[in-house]
Scaffold this motif. Structure first.
Motif, short mmCIF file in Angstrom:
data_model
loop_
_atom_site.label_atom_id
_atom_site.label_comp_id
_atom_site.label_asym_id
_atom_site.label_seq_id
_atom_site.Cartn_x
_atom_site.Cartn_y
_atom_site.Cartn_z
N CYS A 49 27.68 27.54 29.81
CA CYS A 49 28.55 26.57 28.98
C CYS A 49 29.81 27.45 28.60
O CYS A 49 30.62 26.69 28.10
N ALA A 100 27.43 24.19 34.03
CA ALA A 100 26.59 23.58 33.07
C ALA A 100 27.05 22.02 33.05
O ALA A 100 28.17 21.40 33.29
N ARG A 105 25.61 20.85 28.24
CA ARG A 105 26.39 21.18 27.18
C ARG A 105 25.98 20.67 25.76
O ARG A 105 26.04 21.14 24.66
N ARG A 108 23.00 22.59 24.76
CA ARG A 108 23.18 23.73 24.34
C ARG A 108 23.71 24.03 22.90
O ARG A 108 23.11 24.75 22.03
N GLU A 109 24.42 22.93 22.47
CA GLU A 109 24.96 22.76 20.88
C GLU A 109 23.71 22.65 19.95
O GLU A 109 23.77 23.15 18.85
#
Lengths: 146, 146
Positions: A49, A100, A105, A108-109
DNA sequence: TATTGTTATACTCTATAACTATA
DNA sequence: TATAGTTATAGAGTATAACAATA
């Protein structure tokens, strides 16, 4: 002449390091479970990412301190979950870039937030200045190598 | 409104902690191999050596952050190698005390020297004052728990 | 020849549950 | 009922070696 016990295990940096690491990894894995991830997969996803065009598996292995053969399996899992894709770069057809996806993404956050919150259990009492010093020391340990 | 990448993995304390730990454990295991030990066995042996009368397996598990069932196997191996013995305490017959043998104490000291030397690879650039701060931080992380 | 990725294998570490014997 | 230890099992992590494709 008195024969002492020598420095106790509780003062051994290697021991303290691995015990604290185990602690943090444990709570982080628990937090990441809600997102279908574990720390190793999460780390690979995080690296992917951090770039738009992807990162080679070899780079991932070097940054994470893993064998390249382990990275293959981690990327397989992330790809199966639709969080990353393998792409071929322009010049070198040996290399596979880990890129990614949009969904990756997002995950991931969300995972980052939960992981950060969970890690405040063990790290809550450590101030920001001290964290910065800790980052510096741990990075130098890694850089010094074996 | 610009959407940034957020804090990179290289600034994540959990990541840095587990990577540095892996590094140190790796070189330590290599050094301990000459003594027929690995870090977990070495840690149990070290704790047993810190007392004359022995330490209960439950205490070992608590200090090392392991499940008591793992300690059983580690003590089995150390006992088979003649480095520790299980002894029954006076009062409570449930408890088994792990007591270091003379040979175990000798091996612990020899292993300590090799392990300390090996760990200077990754830790060589860290000064003594900084090591003390690191011990303090890592101990507080452990104490804070999950 | 050297490098990237891949497959395969064995071993170690971690997590959990169930059981015993003592308290 | 609770605690110390034990056994068993499954899953995750780590370490190596060998191989194919490409440079």
């Amino acid at each position: 002449m008195e024969v002492g016990m020598g420095r106790p295990l509780a003062d051994d940096l290697g021991f303290l390091l691995s015990r604290a690491s185990g602690q943090v990894v444990r709570v982080t894995n628990a937090a990441l479970a809600d997102h279908g991830l574990r720390v190793r997969q999460y780390s690979v996803l995080a690296l992917a990412c951090e770039t738009e065009d992807g990162i080679s598996q070899r780079e991932v292995a070097a940054v994470l301190g893993l064998d390249p053969s382990q990275v293959v399996l981690l990327v397989d899992e992330l790809a199966a979950a639709g969080l990353v894709e393998r792409q071929a770069p322009e010049g070198d057809r040996r290399t596979r870039l880990v890129v990614a996806t949009a969904r990756g993404r997002g995950v991931r956050e969300a995972a980052r937030q939960d992981a950060d919150a969970a890690v405040e259990g063990p790290l809550g009492l450590i101030g920001e200045a001290e964290r910065e010093r800790l980052r510096d020391v741990l990075t130098r340990i890694w850089t010094a190598g074996g």
